[in-house]
Design an enzyme around this catalytic site. Structure first.
Site, PDB file in Angstrom:
ATOM      1  N   HIS A  10      30.931   5.684  37.155  1.00  0.00           N
ATOM      2  CA  HIS A  10      29.805   5.429  38.047  1.00  0.00           C
ATOM      3  C   HIS A  10      30.227   4.536  39.197  1.00  0.00           C
ATOM      4  O   HIS A  10      29.890   4.777  40.344  1.00  0.00           O
ATOM      5  CB  HIS A  10      28.649   4.781  37.268  1.00  0.00           C
ATOM      6  CG  HIS A  10      27.440   4.566  38.110  1.00  0.00           C
ATOM      7  ND1 HIS A  10      27.269   3.438  38.883  1.00  0.00           N
ATOM      8  CD2 HIS A  10      26.355   5.347  38.322  1.00  0.00           C
ATOM      9  CE1 HIS A  10      26.120   3.524  39.528  1.00  0.00           C
ATOM     10  NE2 HIS A  10      25.550   4.678  39.204  1.00  0.00           N
ATOM     11  N   LEU A  71      27.402   8.789  29.717  1.00  0.00           N
ATOM     12  CA  LEU A  71      26.910   9.021  28.362  1.00  0.00           C
ATOM     13  C   LEU A  71      25.837  10.097  28.290  1.00  0.00           C
ATOM     14  O   LEU A  71      25.739  10.812  27.299  1.00  0.00           O
ATOM     15  CB  LEU A  71      26.361   7.722  27.761  1.00  0.00           C
ATOM     16  CG  LEU A  71      27.410   6.683  27.376  1.00  0.00           C
ATOM     17  CD1 LEU A  71      26.721   5.446  26.813  1.00  0.00           C
ATOM     18  CD2 LEU A  71      28.399   7.245  26.374  1.00  0.00           C
ATOM     19  N   HIS A  76      22.957  12.060  38.032  1.00  0.00           N
ATOM     20  CA  HIS A  76      24.330  12.173  38.543  1.00  0.00           C
ATOM     21  C   HIS A  76      25.025  13.413  37.986  1.00  0.00           C
ATOM     22  O   HIS A  76      25.705  14.135  38.725  1.00  0.00           O
ATOM     23  CB  HIS A  76      25.154  10.935  38.180  1.00  0.00           C
ATOM     24  CG  HIS A  76      24.759   9.703  38.917  1.00  0.00           C
ATOM     25  ND1 HIS A  76      24.441   9.677  40.259  1.00  0.00           N
ATOM     26  CD2 HIS A  76      24.636   8.421  38.495  1.00  0.00           C
ATOM     27  CE1 HIS A  76      24.157   8.456  40.633  1.00  0.00           C
ATOM     28  NE2 HIS A  76      24.250   7.664  39.571  1.00  0.00           N
TER      29      HIS A  76
END
Length: 127
Positions: A10, A71, A76
């Site tokens: 990220h 996860l 995204h």
């Protein structure tokens, strides 16, 4: 076929996040199965995904596997990363750019979680 791997995090404003990505990159590269392993961030850090793909192209990779270190199947994963990859595929038609699934719920991840819990129970964890 020259194959490159991009570990996509990220990103974070904290430098420790980049250090962890670097450590993961080295662990994957140590496997020796791929011609090039790079880390990239979706936000906040460089290289970002387009810059990492530019490196892959410059190094002659014919296939690039993007591994999102996420996860869950959030925005995204479903929108942002696929949009970037679609745009970059037009820029690098000579490279086969593919993306793996997210990390998700996996037995190996559960084992790491259990290990972290045991560390705390034994007085070795972060408080």
């Amino acid at each position: 076929m020259k194959t490159g791997i991009i570990l996509l995090a990220h990103g974070s404003r904290l430098p420790e996040a980049q250090a962890t990505l670097q450590d993961l990159k080295e662990l994957v590269a140590r496997d020796g199965s791929y011609d090039l392993v790079e880390g990239a961030s979706l936000q906040f850090n460089q290289p970002d995904l387009p810059a990492a793909l530019a490196t892959m192209s410059a190094m002659g990779m014919k296939k690039v596997v993007v591994v999102p270190l996420f996860l869950s199947q959030g925005v995204h994963m479903k929108k942002d990363i696929p949009e970037i990859l679609a745009r970059e595929r037009t820029r690098y038609p000579h490279m086969d750019i593919v993306m793996t699934g997210h990390i998700g719920a996996h037995q190996k991840l559960a084992e790491i979680i259990i290990e972290r819990i045991q560390e705390v129970n034994e007085g070795h964890g972060i408080i």
